[in-house]
Design a protein around this motif. Structure first.
Motif, PDB file in Angstrom:
ATOM      1  N   LEU A 364      31.926  36.540  39.377  1.00 40.72           N
ATOM      2  CA  LEU A 364      32.251  37.725  38.597  1.00 40.72           C
ATOM      3  C   LEU A 364      31.415  38.923  39.049  1.00 40.72           C
ATOM      4  O   LEU A 364      31.923  40.045  39.136  1.00 40.72           O
ATOM      5  CB  LEU A 364      32.014  37.439  37.114  1.00 40.72           C
ATOM      6  CG  LEU A 364      32.504  38.478  36.118  1.00 40.72           C
ATOM      7  CD1 LEU A 364      34.028  38.558  36.134  1.00 40.72           C
ATOM      8  CD2 LEU A 364      32.013  38.150  34.708  1.00 40.72           C
ATOM      9  N   ASN A 367      32.813  41.297  41.598  1.00 38.77           N
ATOM     10  CA  ASN A 367      34.028  42.073  41.331  1.00 38.77           C
ATOM     11  C   ASN A 367      33.771  43.569  41.193  1.00 38.77           C
ATOM     12  O   ASN A 367      34.641  44.384  41.473  1.00 38.77           O
ATOM     13  CB  ASN A 367      34.725  41.577  40.070  1.00 38.77           C
ATOM     14  CG  ASN A 367      35.254  40.154  40.176  1.00 38.77           C
ATOM     15  OD1 ASN A 367      35.748  39.611  39.206  1.00 38.77           O
ATOM     16  ND2 ASN A 367      35.161  39.532  41.351  1.00 38.77           N
ATOM     17  N   PHE A 370      34.806  45.169  35.397  1.00 39.86           N
ATOM     18  CA  PHE A 370      35.064  44.035  34.528  1.00 39.86           C
ATOM     19  C   PHE A 370      35.933  44.444  33.347  1.00 39.86           C
ATOM     20  O   PHE A 370      35.928  45.600  32.925  1.00 39.86           O
ATOM     21  CB  PHE A 370      33.735  43.452  34.039  1.00 39.86           C
ATOM     22  CG  PHE A 370      32.732  43.286  35.149  1.00 39.86           C
ATOM     23  CD1 PHE A 370      32.825  42.214  36.031  1.00 39.86           C
ATOM     24  CD2 PHE A 370      31.744  44.223  35.357  1.00 39.86           C
ATOM     25  CE1 PHE A 370      31.924  42.075  37.074  1.00 39.86           C
ATOM     26  CE2 PHE A 370      30.845  44.096  36.401  1.00 39.86           C
ATOM     27  CZ  PHE A 370      30.939  43.018  37.261  1.00 39.86           C
ATOM     28  N   VAL A 379      27.862  42.898  34.449  1.00 42.15           N
ATOM     29  CA  VAL A 379      28.092  41.668  33.698  1.00 42.15           C
ATOM     30  C   VAL A 379      27.369  41.730  32.359  1.00 42.15           C
ATOM     31  O   VAL A 379      27.910  41.323  31.325  1.00 42.15           O
ATOM     32  CB  VAL A 379      27.622  40.446  34.507  1.00 42.15           C
ATOM     33  CG1 VAL A 379      27.688  39.177  33.664  1.00 42.15           C
ATOM     34  CG2 VAL A 379      28.467  40.284  35.765  1.00 42.15           C
TER      35      VAL A 379
END
Length: 460
Positions: A364, A367, A370, A379
């Motif tokens: 994640l 990326n 989000f 995150v």
């Protein structure tokens, strides 16, 4: 395994809270516990937690198969995975020569599937909105790709919503944030919404349907001329020996090969996966503590579960959309009301409105953006948003908000930090380049082949 974990629990209760190693009695089932012979207290606490949330199944519930272990990778019965299909699909996925149906003639053969799904971004785009045709440049890990300013905006292939990763798509039977692609399982009963998705009626699953539909949507072209011109004939012959030659070199078979490849793109070398398989040094103590929060007080596992850490369901978490940001581009002709309503925009059912598919959490951190609308840039921001339970999007009715969003216990600062570390580091496979070919048959640069990208990527 349950009896073995009970034995470990007894040992833990006899030890102190320090991270000393627990020695196993020689009478213990060494076949089950040989991988855990140097387990620390933190390891044992996490093992107990996993045992609890899986009703005694334990670590095996979360283990991803090896990428060449086809028999254990979920697959579409109509598209069995074979090594030759995967070999072909790996090349086609990255092949910029597939960019053969552009709206701007000069952009031909400058883009590919991997323009928006590349390894450097965890097989996402590292952009808030992925850019195919008329995107230029690559920058650092894909973050430097921009719209060609010389091209009218309505000719640019830009995603109306954040590009999902292809990691762990084998564990989804429907694709896209709203799950509209796929004619089995999850989409049973939604046939009335398949008007523009005839491929769903073939009974193919989402990965395969998306690989077919994506070629038209993103101006790709795989046909007999492409196969001949770029020397893919032998690979198609090996991948589809049972298909008549008159039907073999087609968009559909190219898509089946791409889908077979995508199903093998698994983050099975992440520290979390290594820990599950017995390498107890793969996670730091803070990451182990974060994993305990993930599977405990944080309740992340309520939606993020199984090998792919997703439950294939849809939830309304009130995250923001593209149309409430000056940094977003909403193209004319896009039914953004449907886009915003997520699953409900597809099914046309009120109960599904503003619900989006649970994403996998692996890689994640790579990326860059989000949430389905890309409204978060770290995150930790997502973790804190989830814990706080205050929606970004005022349009989402309170009664639609998932109870998993509004019913989470407060976490301490250390717990939030450790949980973030687990997601960012523990779930990050550092070796995704193993899924990238050394070269494609055309010899072109990839994932992009425009002049600026060639410079950024160091292509000759």
């Amino acid at each position: 395994m349950r009896k073995s974990y009970f034995f470990i629990l007894v040992l833990v209760l006899m030890s102190c809270e320090k991270d000393e190693y627990v020695s196993l009695d020689s009478d213990t089932n060494q076949n089950d516990l040989k991988s855990y012979s140097n387990a620390t207290v933190q390891d044992q606490k996490l093992l107990q937690r996993l045992d609890s949330v899986t009703d005694g199944i334990g670590v095996s519930f979360f283990i991803l198969p090896d990428s060449d272990d086809f028999s254990n990778i979920p697959q579409d019965p109509l598209n069995p995975i074979t090594a030759k299909k995967v070999e072909l699909g790996k090349l086609l996925f990255h092949e910029t020569a597939t960019g053969g149906s552009p709206k701007v003639a000069t952009k031909k053969a400058t883009y590919s599937c991997s323009s928006c799904h590349h390894a450097a971004a965890g097989f996402s785009a590292r952009l808030r909105q992925g850019l195919g045709e008329s995107g230029v440049g690559f920058g650092t890990n894909g973050s430097g790709r921009i719209i060609d300013p010389s091209v009218p905006l309505d000719l640019v292939d830009i995603q109306p919503i954040r590009t999902p990763t292809i990691l762990n798509v084998a564990y989804q039977d429907v694709m896209l944030w709203n799950g509209q692609f796929g004619g089995t399982g999850t989409n049973a009963g939604t046939e009335a919404s398949w008007t523009n998705i005839p491929e769903n009626f073939t009974g193919l699953q989402g990965v395969e349907v998306q690989a077919i539909k994506g070629q038209d949507a993103h101006r790709l072209l795989i046909d007999k001329d492409f196969v001949k011109d770029f020397d893919y004939k032998k690979l198609f012959n090996k991948a589809f020996p049972g298909v008549p030659k008159s039907e073999r070199y087609s968009k559909e078979n190219g898509a089946l090969a791409i889908a077979a490849y995508e199903r093998t793109v698994l983050p099975n070398q992440s520290p979390w996966q290594r820990w599950l398989k017995g390498d107890l040094t793969a996670l730091t103590n803070k990451e182990k503590k974060g994993a305990r929060v993930f599977f405990g007080k944080g309740k992340c596992f309520k939606c993020h579960t199984g090998p792919a850490l997703n439950d294939k369901k849809f939830y309304a978490l009130g995250m923001g959309d593209f149309d409430n940001s000056s940094q977003a581009i909403v193209l004319a002709g896009v039914n953004f009301d449907d886009v915003k309503k997520g699953r409900g925009g597809f099914t046309k059912k009120t109960k599904d409105e503003y619900k989006f598919k649970t994403p996998t959490l692996y890689n994640l951190v790579d990326n860059g953006f989000f949430g389905h609308g890309g409204t978060f840039t770290s995150v930790r921001d997502v973790v804190e948003y989830k814990i706080n339970g205050v929606p970004q999007n005022a349009e989402v009715p309170v009664e639609q908000l998932a109870r998993q969003f509004v019913n989470v216990q407060a976490l301490t600062e250390n717990q939030i930090t450790n949980l973030t570390l687990f997601i960012e580091n523990g779930l990050r496979d550092p070796n995704l380049d193993r899924y990238v070919p050394a070269a494609v048959n055309s010899g072109f640069c990839f994932p992009n082949n425009d002049p600026t990208s060639k410079v950024d990527l160091g292509c000759n």
